[in-house]
Design an enzyme around this catalytic site. Structure first.
Site, short mmCIF file in Angstrom:
data_model
loop_
_atom_site.label_atom_id
_atom_site.label_comp_id
_atom_site.label_asym_id
_atom_site.label_seq_id
_atom_site.Cartn_x
_atom_site.Cartn_y
_atom_site.Cartn_z
N ILE A 52 7.24 -4.08 -5.89
CA ILE A 52 8.14 -3.32 -5.37
C ILE A 52 7.05 -2.09 -5.67
O ILE A 52 7.11 -0.46 -5.03
CB ILE A 52 9.01 -1.91 -6.24
N TYR A 53 5.65 -1.62 -6.33
CA TYR A 53 5.06 -0.66 -5.93
C TYR A 53 4.89 -0.68 -4.32
O TYR A 53 3.90 -0.99 -4.25
CB TYR A 53 4.40 -0.34 -7.46
N SER A 54 4.38 0.62 -4.60
CA SER A 54 4.99 1.69 -4.32
C SER A 54 5.63 2.43 -4.22
O SER A 54 5.62 3.48 -2.42
CB SER A 54 4.18 2.32 -4.71
N GLY A 63 4.65 -2.81 -2.45
CA GLY A 63 3.56 -3.91 -2.06
C GLY A 63 2.40 -3.65 -1.84
O GLY A 63 1.14 -3.84 -2.31
#
Length: 322
Positions: A52-54, A63
């Site tokens: 889930i970053y960022s 992604g």
């Protein structure tokens, strides 16, 4: 740089882990690449990220951080690096684009592998529990990934001791891959949540402990002092958690003690706080982040610095929740 076993496994990881949550958010790709290269040069072989970053950056997306790492990783000797990522969060707008179902895990791992430009993950972690999915379903999916070679080891993050115990029991009962690590929120001003139950569990079950937020969002850097307003444009100027730390007189006493000990050794407040955590019971490798190479080098001043028994006792007396 010292290297430690990841829990009961034979895998060796550096005593600090590079956190990448800022990559693609407050650190652009050139900065991220420089930070990762500097980390390797300093002896760090352990990197932590998440699918889930960022996503929290208006101009970014979930992604993106894995993609940045993947483009850099393509140019590196892959076998020398330990890459950890996580799954659980919302990756799209469909009902099954989140969670720890078999569907989401099997689809999510392939997407992470593609973004990271690698054919295996050293450590695959649940970002936080999914109470709507049976533990056995989650663990069977992870077990299949380990058996297929896509994943070497599995771990969990933000998981309470009772649920982690249930997961370990489920793996043992059904002969499935088991969690070998826990990633808790743990630092000098946030000790009770981990130490109350999970610390003894991790020691007994030989789980690696990989704490995140080792400097309490910047509070333990020394930039927030008694009788002073939070610096303009600092995280503490708007962050309620840090403001709560600042309202606690005991925390301010702690900062002064860390500063006093640091001055005796030529170390900063942050370096003393991180040194305490590096050598805390059960801890394998705190996760340190950076927006610049300079920040990383400053943080790494804690590596190789050992507090005396008396200094640890002084710090413990000011930070203990008991």
């Amino acid at each position: 740089m010292r290297y430690r076993k990841l829990g009961r496994t034979g895998l060796k990881v550096s005593e600090v882990c590079l956190g990448t949550m800022t990559f693609g958010w407050t650190a652009d790709e050139p900065a991220a690449r420089s930070i990762m290269s500097a980390a390797v040069e300093a002896g760090i072989n352990f990197f932590d990220t998440a699918d889930i970053y960022s996503r929290w950056s208006p101009e970014s997306y979930a992604g993106k951080t894995e993609e940045i790492i993947g483009r850099w990783l393509r140019e590196q000797p892959r076998a020398r690096l330990i890459i950890a990522t996580k799954i659980r969060g919302q990756m799209g707008d469909q009902p099954n684009d989140q969670g720890l179902s078999r569907k989401h895990i099997l689809e999510g791992v392939d997407r992470s592998l593609q973004r990271l430009q690698t054919d295996y993950l050293d450590l695959y972690q649940t970002h936080w529990p999914d109470l709507e999915t049976p533990l056995e379903e989650t663990l069977r999916a992870f077990d299949d990934l380990v058996r297929s070679g896509k994943v070497r080891y599995i771990g969990c993050s933000n998981t309470p001791a009772w649920y982690l115990t249930k997961a370990l029991w489920t793996s043992d009962k059904h002969d499935l891959a088991r969690y070998d690590s826990l990633q808790p929120h743990y630092n000098l001003v946030h000790r009770a949540e981990f130490e109350r139950e999970a610390l003894d569990l991790c020691r007994d079950q030989e789980l690696a402990v990989i704490p995140y937020s080792p400097l309490a969002g910047g509070f333990l850097t020394g930039k927030y002092r008694r009788g002073q307003a939070a610096p303009e444009n600092s995280r503490g100027a708007q962050n309620e958690r840090i403001q709560g730390y600042m309202r606690n007189e005991r925390n301010l006493d702690l900062i002064e003690k860390l500063d006093e000990i640091g001055k005796e050794h030529g170390k900063s407040v942050a370096q003393v706080a991180l040194a305490w955590l590096i050598d805390a019971p059960a801890v394998t490798a705190p996760i340190v982040g950076a927006n610049t190479v300079e920040q990383l080098h400053d943080t790494l001043g804690a590596v190789g610095f050992t507090l005396s028994e008396a200094e640890r006792k002084q710090i413990d007396e000011l930070s203990s929740w008991k």
